[in-house]
Design an enzyme around this catalytic site. Structure first.
Site, short mmCIF file in Angstrom:
data_model
loop_
_atom_site.label_atom_id
_atom_site.label_comp_id
_atom_site.label_asym_id
_atom_site.label_seq_id
_atom_site.Cartn_x
_atom_site.Cartn_y
_atom_site.Cartn_z
N ASP A 71 -52.29 -117.68 3.27
CA ASP A 71 -51.37 -117.14 2.27
C ASP A 71 -51.91 -115.77 1.87
OD1 ASP A 71 -50.07 -119.57 2.30
OD2 ASP A 71 -50.51 -120.09 0.22
N HIS A 111 -56.82 -120.82 8.28
CA HIS A 111 -56.47 -121.76 9.34
C HIS A 111 -56.20 -121.03 10.65
CE1 HIS A 111 -55.69 -125.31 6.57
NE2 HIS A 111 -55.85 -124.31 5.72
N SER A 148 -60.44 -112.16 -0.66
CA SER A 148 -60.79 -111.11 0.27
C SER A 148 -59.69 -110.87 1.29
CB SER A 148 -62.12 -111.42 0.96
OG SER A 148 -62.64 -110.25 1.54
#
Length: 286
Positions: free
Chosen positions: A91, A148, A251
């Site tokens: 995200d 992921h 980050s």
């Protein structure tokens, strides 16, 4: 003027000391009442959607980092299943996306960074990605902070590169040269059906640490570039959508692939918000 002062302050702040202290505090299980107040403030300040979390009760988290790296509830994200589709690994918001110009990767207007330096300074390691494809995704404080796999792959090498800890938000990206090849980072190189793929987890100001699922917290603290090779049956294998790492505080992820390995989804453009698992590009053969 405020933007310039913000950037200047990062040059004079003891970045490593501040970030390591923040990391220790974020891992502390002491003073639960204070921790609950801080987490509640953080949720309100940044608009964190706790209904997506596997544990929506913020008081249930034993540390701030446990809250920050919280797991999503089942079904909160859908991973695009088609094998020829590269999916978003996180995200976040797309900082930049496009093609590498020889060894330079576009950072922001007037700024770029070195591909070779990004991957630890080894020309051999960078060579497969010259003139290739890249995307840079910024994770803001409110985002889900686990990373992921955008496609299936086998880990071949991990490189830890010590460096600075500038903020990686858009203001800093526009004003600090070579930002993503300057900050501390962990580069993970995978072999995939579309060729080699690099996922670079870039540290930032107040980031306590970067973790991977196979090595835990990656922080050799030697001051030198460190690398690990993975071969044969010992090389970790990941399926598409499987978790491979996480940030302890926010980050950026830089995804790099060879020329022709992916055609970016035309709907994915700089400034756009993305969600884990959505279509990011169409895979080809490098």
């Amino acid at each position: 003027m405020l933007d310039k002062l913000f950037v200047l302050s990062q040059y004079i702040t003891p970045q490593l000391a501040v970030s390591r202290l923040a990391g220790r505090l974020a891992d502390s299980e002491s003073t639960p009442a204070l921790r609950h107040r801080v987490i509640k403030w953080f949720i309100g300040r940044y608009g964190v959607n706790m209904s997506e979390a596997a544990e929506p009760d913020f008081t249930a988290y034993p540390t701030f980092n446990a809250f920050f790296t919280r797991e999503l509830r089942a079904g909160a994200r859908t991973i695009e299943p088609a094998k020829d589709v590269l999916t978003s690994p996180v995200d976040g918001a797309i900082s930049q996306i496009g093609q590498i110009s020889t060894d330079r990767v576009f950072q922001a207007k007037g700024q770029s960074f070195s591909l070779t330096e990004l991957l630890g300074g080894d020309d051999r390691r960078a060579e497969p990605f010259r003139e290739g494809e890249f995307s840079t995704i910024y994770l803001s404080p409110k985002d889900y902070h686990r990373i992921h796999m955008p496609m299936a792959g086998t880990l071949k090498e991990m490189i830890h590169v010590p460096g600075k800890l500038f903020s990686v938000n858009p203001v800093t990206a526009e004003n600090v040269p070579n930002l993503f090849a300057r900050n501390e980072r962990v580069a993970c190189l995978f072999e995939t059906e579309a060729g080699p793929m690099a996922m670079v987890l870039v540290g930032a100001m107040i980031v306590g640490s970067v973790e991977t699922t196979w090595a835990g917290v990656v922080a050799p603290n030697s001051g030198q570039v460190a690398q690990w090779q993975y071969n044969g049956d010992e090389a970790p294998r990941f399926e598409k959508g499987e978790e491979m790492g996480r940030f302890r505080l926010g980050s950026t992820v830089v995804l790099v692939m060879p020329k022709g390995a992916v055609t970016w989804n035309p709907n994915q453009v700089a400034g756009k918000t993305v969600r884990l698992g959505e279509s990011f590009g169409k895979l080809g053969t490098a």
